[in-house]
Write an enzyme that holds these catalytic residues in place. Structure first.
Site, mmCIF file in Angstrom:
data_model
loop_
_atom_site.group_PDB
_atom_site.id
_atom_site.type_symbol
_atom_site.label_atom_id
_atom_site.label_comp_id
_atom_site.label_asym_id
_atom_site.label_seq_id
_atom_site.Cartn_x
_atom_site.Cartn_y
_atom_site.Cartn_z
ATOM 1 N N HIS A 99 0.825 -1.205 0.000
ATOM 2 C CA HIS A 99 0.000 0.000 0.000
ATOM 3 C C HIS A 99 0.856 1.251 0.000
ATOM 4 C CE1 HIS A 99 0.704 -1.392 4.123
ATOM 5 N NE2 HIS A 99 0.776 -0.114 4.464
ATOM 6 N N HIS A 101 0.898 5.113 1.273
ATOM 7 C CA HIS A 101 0.284 6.097 2.169
ATOM 8 C C HIS A 101 0.287 7.443 1.440
ATOM 9 C CE1 HIS A 101 0.636 3.830 6.084
ATOM 10 N NE2 HIS A 101 1.541 3.167 5.376
HETATM 11 P P1 5GP Z 1 1.928 0.091 7.372
HETATM 12 O O1 5GP Z 1 2.519 0.389 8.709
HETATM 13 O O2 5GP Z 1 1.755 -1.406 7.131
HETATM 14 O O3 5GP Z 1 2.654 0.783 6.249
HETATM 15 O O4 5GP Z 1 0.508 0.751 7.380
HETATM 16 C C1 5GP Z 1 -0.668 0.082 7.645
HETATM 17 C C2 5GP Z 1 -1.725 1.129 7.900
HETATM 18 O O5 5GP Z 1 -2.964 0.480 7.864
HETATM 19 C C3 5GP Z 1 -1.601 1.794 9.271
HETATM 20 O O6 5GP Z 1 -1.391 3.194 9.104
HETATM 21 C C4 5GP Z 1 -2.915 1.461 9.960
HETATM 22 O O7 5GP Z 1 -3.442 2.535 10.695
HETATM 23 C C5 5GP Z 1 -3.815 1.086 8.799
HETATM 24 N N1 5GP Z 1 -4.821 0.071 9.124
HETATM 25 C C6 5GP Z 1 -4.609 -1.098 9.792
HETATM 26 N N2 5GP Z 1 -5.751 -1.795 9.892
HETATM 27 C C7 5GP Z 1 -6.696 -1.062 9.253
HETATM 28 C C8 5GP Z 1 -8.090 -1.272 9.022
HETATM 29 O O8 5GP Z 1 -8.703 -2.266 9.411
HETATM 30 N N3 5GP Z 1 -8.741 -0.296 8.334
HETATM 31 C C9 5GP Z 1 -8.112 0.821 7.872
HETATM 32 N N4 5GP Z 1 -8.852 1.711 7.209
HETATM 33 N N5 5GP Z 1 -6.791 1.038 8.080
HETATM 34 C C10 5GP Z 1 -6.094 0.119 8.765
#
Ligand code: 5GP
Ligand code: ZN
Length: 142
Positions: A99, A101
């Site tokens: 993903h 951001h």
């Molecule tokens: P990462 O740290 O893997 O780059 O980012 C994952 C992101 O996914 C985090 O910023 C977290 O807040 C978001 N996230 C995790 N679980 C969920 C969810 O169930 N729904 C949504 N909308 N965001 C999520």
């Protein structure tokens, strides 16, 4: 992928605040935003991280980033934005579905930029040489 939280969001099994969707891409609000409007943009085809993502999935996602970033800027009155991918646990990746951001930034929102180091004598040359070699090798592998 059946136990992937973002695949479940794509399938509508977990609710999300969607802001954009097409055949290949979904964008939805991060549940715990850095700033309001913080959006996650994902390919609908599952891949665990950036390096595991096919070129075609990357292209379709990157193509829609400007449109989504502009819409977020307008919606929350942002002054700028950060686009980033956390790749691997060491880089802060928690969800193993690739993903991007898109994080709206406001002048004076209080977040500081990353720290910066200095290279030691000859270190930059050595590292650049290693990277160049690796790039050349991957060219011959692919
Ligand atoms: P990462 O740290 O893997 O780059 O980012 C994952 C992101 O996914 C985090 O910023 C977290 O807040 C978001 N996230 C995790 N679980 C969920 C969810 O169930 N729904 C949504 N909308 N965001 C999520
Ligand atoms: Zn997934």
């Amino acid at each position: 992928m059946s136990d992937c939280i973002f695949c479940k969001i794509i399938a509508g099994e977990i609710p999300s605040e969607k802001v954009y969707e097409d055949e290949h891409v979904l964008a939805f609000l991060d549940i715990a935003p850095v700033n309001p409007g913080h959006t996650l943009v994902i390919p609908k085809t599952h891949s665990s991280d950036f390096l595991d993502t096919t070129e075609s999935s990357l292209i379709v996602v990157v193509k829609v980033l400007p449109k989504i970033a502009k819409a977020i800027m307008w919606a929350v009155g942002a002054d700028g934005f950060n686009i980033g991918v956390n790749n691997g646990a060491a880089a802060g990746q928690i969800v193993p579905h690739m993903h991007f951001h898109v994080i709206p930034r406001l002048s004076g929102d209080g977040y500081k930029s990353w720290g910066h180091r200095k290279y030691g004598e000859g270190e930059a040359l050595k590292i650049a040489e290693r990277i160049r070699t690796s790039v050349e090798n991957s060219r011959t592998i692919n």
